[in-house]
Design a protein around this motif. Structure first.
Motif, PDB file in Angstrom:
ATOM      1  N   LEU A 199     -63.640 -71.283  -8.719  1.00 42.80           N
ATOM      2  CA  LEU A 199     -64.860 -72.098  -9.138  1.00 42.80           C
ATOM      3  C   LEU A 199     -64.830 -73.489  -8.539  1.00 42.80           C
ATOM      4  O   LEU A 199     -65.871 -73.917  -7.962  1.00 42.80           O
ATOM      5  N   LEU A 200     -63.497 -73.965  -8.434  1.00 42.97           N
ATOM      6  CA  LEU A 200     -63.394 -75.404  -7.689  1.00 42.97           C
ATOM      7  C   LEU A 200     -63.815 -75.211  -6.143  1.00 42.97           C
ATOM      8  O   LEU A 200     -63.711 -76.058  -5.514  1.00 42.97           O
ATOM      9  N   LYS A 243     -74.278 -61.706 -13.351  1.00 47.73           N
ATOM     10  CA  LYS A 243     -74.419 -61.691 -11.790  1.00 47.73           C
ATOM     11  C   LYS A 243     -75.232 -62.779 -11.245  1.00 47.73           C
ATOM     12  O   LYS A 243     -76.220 -62.652 -10.815  1.00 47.73           O
ATOM     13  N   THR A 244     -74.445 -64.173 -11.700  1.00 49.52           N
ATOM     14  CA  THR A 244     -75.190 -65.226 -11.072  1.00 49.52           C
ATOM     15  C   THR A 244     -74.517 -65.610  -9.753  1.00 49.52           C
ATOM     16  O   THR A 244     -73.520 -65.218  -9.428  1.00 49.52           O
ATOM     17  N   THR A 245     -75.372 -66.454  -8.731  1.00 49.86           N
ATOM     18  CA  THR A 245     -74.739 -66.833  -7.782  1.00 49.86           C
ATOM     19  C   THR A 245     -73.360 -67.431  -7.945  1.00 49.86           C
ATOM     20  O   THR A 245     -72.615 -67.412  -6.967  1.00 49.86           O
ATOM     21  N   TYR A 246     -73.622 -68.329  -8.974  1.00 50.39           N
ATOM     22  CA  TYR A 246     -72.249 -69.295  -9.189  1.00 50.39           C
ATOM     23  C   TYR A 246     -70.822 -68.270  -9.570  1.00 50.39           C
ATOM     24  O   TYR A 246     -70.196 -68.558  -8.890  1.00 50.39           O
ATOM     25  N   PHE A 247     -71.230 -67.213 -10.458  1.00 50.03           N
ATOM     26  CA  PHE A 247     -69.819 -66.413 -10.372  1.00 50.03           C
ATOM     27  C   PHE A 247     -69.731 -65.552  -9.083  1.00 50.03           C
ATOM     28  O   PHE A 247     -68.499 -65.332  -8.725  1.00 50.03           O
ATOM     29  N   GLU A 248     -70.704 -65.167  -8.460  1.00 48.14           N
ATOM     30  CA  GLU A 248     -70.621 -64.349  -7.294  1.00 48.14           C
ATOM     31  C   GLU A 248     -69.880 -64.740  -6.172  1.00 48.14           C
ATOM     32  O   GLU A 248     -68.864 -64.389  -5.490  1.00 48.14           O
ATOM     33  N   ALA A 263     -67.556 -67.590  -6.777  1.00 48.83           N
ATOM     34  CA  ALA A 263     -66.287 -67.713  -7.060  1.00 48.83           C
ATOM     35  C   ALA A 263     -65.488 -66.318  -6.923  1.00 48.83           C
ATOM     36  O   ALA A 263     -64.316 -66.232  -6.361  1.00 48.83           O
ATOM     37  N   LYS A 264     -66.170 -65.237  -7.291  1.00 44.40           N
ATOM     38  CA  LYS A 264     -65.483 -63.757  -7.119  1.00 44.40           C
ATOM     39  C   LYS A 264     -65.066 -63.590  -5.831  1.00 44.40           C
ATOM     40  O   LYS A 264     -64.197 -62.919  -5.398  1.00 44.40           O
ATOM     41  N   SER A 265     -66.162 -63.830  -4.712  1.00 43.94           N
ATOM     42  CA  SER A 265     -65.834 -63.598  -3.454  1.00 43.94           C
ATOM     43  C   SER A 265     -64.739 -64.425  -2.756  1.00 43.94           C
ATOM     44  O   SER A 265     -64.094 -64.134  -1.976  1.00 43.94           O
ATOM     45  N   LYS A 266     -64.177 -65.440  -3.529  1.00 40.49           N
ATOM     46  CA  LYS A 266     -63.079 -66.295  -3.206  1.00 40.49           C
ATOM     47  C   LYS A 266     -61.557 -65.644  -3.659  1.00 40.49           C
ATOM     48  O   LYS A 266     -60.811 -66.530  -3.276  1.00 40.49           O
ATOM     49  N   ILE A 267     -61.931 -64.676  -4.317  1.00 39.64           N
ATOM     50  CA  ILE A 267     -60.376 -64.390  -5.105  1.00 39.64           C
ATOM     51  C   ILE A 267     -60.070 -62.834  -4.423  1.00 39.64           C
ATOM     52  O   ILE A 267     -60.941 -61.885  -4.334  1.00 39.64           O
ATOM     53  N   ASN A 268     -58.906 -62.728  -3.857  1.00 38.59           N
ATOM     54  CA  ASN A 268     -58.548 -61.466  -3.283  1.00 38.59           C
ATOM     55  C   ASN A 268     -57.070 -61.090  -4.299  1.00 38.59           C
ATOM     56  O   ASN A 268     -56.193 -61.980  -4.660  1.00 38.59           O
ATOM     57  N   VAL A 269     -57.322 -59.791  -4.947  1.00 41.45           N
ATOM     58  CA  VAL A 269     -56.351 -59.244  -5.978  1.00 41.45           C
ATOM     59  C   VAL A 269     -55.133 -58.482  -5.447  1.00 41.45           C
ATOM     60  O   VAL A 269     -55.637 -57.343  -4.930  1.00 41.45           O
ATOM     61  N   LEU A 270     -53.910 -58.930  -5.640  1.00 40.53           N
ATOM     62  CA  LEU A 270     -52.973 -57.876  -4.750  1.00 40.53           C
ATOM     63  C   LEU A 270     -51.900 -57.475  -6.259  1.00 40.53           C
ATOM     64  O   LEU A 270     -51.296 -58.546  -6.745  1.00 40.53           O
ATOM     65  N   ASN A 271     -51.744 -55.997  -6.512  1.00 43.16           N
ATOM     66  CA  ASN A 271     -50.667 -55.734  -7.214  1.00 43.16           C
ATOM     67  C   ASN A 271     -49.500 -55.730  -6.728  1.00 43.16           C
ATOM     68  O   ASN A 271     -49.045 -54.627  -6.110  1.00 43.16           O
ATOM     69  N   GLU A 272     -48.686 -56.763  -6.559  1.00 49.20           N
ATOM     70  CA  GLU A 272     -47.554 -56.669  -5.907  1.00 49.20           C
ATOM     71  C   GLU A 272     -46.561 -57.759  -6.490  1.00 49.20           C
ATOM     72  O   GLU A 272     -46.829 -58.438  -7.440  1.00 49.20           O
TER      73      GLU A 272
END
Ligand SMILES: C[S@@+](CC[C@H](N)C(=O)[O-])C[C@H]1O[C@@H](n2cnc3c(N)ncnc32)[C@H](O)[C@@H]1O
Length: 243
Positions: A106-107, A133-138, A140-149
């Motif tokens: 978000l930052l 589904k707001t631009t604000y959250f979308e 922030a979501k696009s800036k996170i990559n999740v890795l199960n490691e």
């Protein structure tokens, strides 16, 4: 460390979502109640274990307020050396429920969230899926990559990131401001290992370690910066303090 054995769904509405997780995380998909721990994909997804349930809903409770007021996260901002620009590349090596990672995103920062527990990765993906589904959250979501490691894998590439963020599980008896949800998570994981012990030996630029305020830091490993809150303290280690 315990982890989920299966992906369970009851309502056909969630069939495709559950099937995607089963494929992505290589877990059996079932509509018959499996042996615990398992994850129940629904409109209120939860991990079921030992007659307890662990949820991760960003639309309610105290974390909702932190999301709304993310600009007031002064301790986190100081700890990571937040500036409006340039944005930082952050490796969160203890992803957990993804609260800290989501605040970093978000930052405006670019976040790689690493979490070795599959159930928690899915809970986090579900928390993101259920956000409005707001631009604000979308954004922030696009800036996170999740890795199960296991984050230890990143030991030799820590210098690719501007900040390595570590939030090791700590004893809840320390009254260090852990929420009820984190207590439930601790019961689910039944693990208190500290990956910073390994990663501190790597070639990082800045490593931030979150500790309970009562933490007894060894004298041989003194942080360059200390950011103190009421219940927690962030120890900041800089490899090249002059940079
Ligand atoms: C206290 S929680 C982190 C909470 C998180 N900061 C948040 O905001 O939700 C610690 C998490 O680190 C994870 N963890 C511990 N060691 C790890 C490792 N070596 N690799 C990946 N994840 C690890 C645990 O599974 C647990 O979910």
């Amino acid at each position: 460390m315990s982890d989920v054995n299966a992906i369970y769904f009851q309502n056909q509405t969630f069939k495709n979502i559950a099937a995607n997780y089963a494929k992505k995380y290589n877990l059996p998909l079932t509509t018959k109640i499996p042996i615990t721990p398992f994850i129940n994909i629904s409109d209120e997804t939860f991990i079921s274990f030992d007659e307890l349930s662990l949820k991760n809903n960003f639309n309610e409770g105290s974390f909702k307020n932190r999301i709304i007021n993310f600009q007031r996260e002064n301790l986190l901002k100081k700890a990571i050396g937040h500036k409006k620009k340039p944005y930082k590349k952050i490796l969160d090596v203890t992803g957990g429920l993804g609260h800290d990672s989501f605040l970093f995103a978000l930052l405006g920062h670019e976040v790689t969230l690493v979490e070795r527990n599959t159930g928690l990765c899915i809970l986090f993906e579900e928390a993101l899926r259920n956000l409005p589904k707001t631009t604000y959250f979308e954004k922030a979501k696009s800036k996170i990559n999740v890795l199960n490691e296991n984050s230890e894998k990143f030991l030799n590439e820590l210098d690719i990131y501007d900040v390595i963020y570590v939030d090791p599980m700590f004893d809840i008896k320390s009254k260090a401001g852990r929420s009820g949800q984190l207590n439930t998570m601790q019961k689910y994981l039944s693990d208190q290992s500290d990956v910073s012990i390994t990663l501190i030996g790597g070639n990082f630029k800045r490593m931030v370690i979150k500790r309970p305020i009562s933490f007894n830091q060894s004298k041989s490993l003194k942080p360059q910066i200390t950011v103190k809150g009421k219940a927690v303290v962030f120890h900041v280690f800089l490899k090249n303090p002059n940079n």
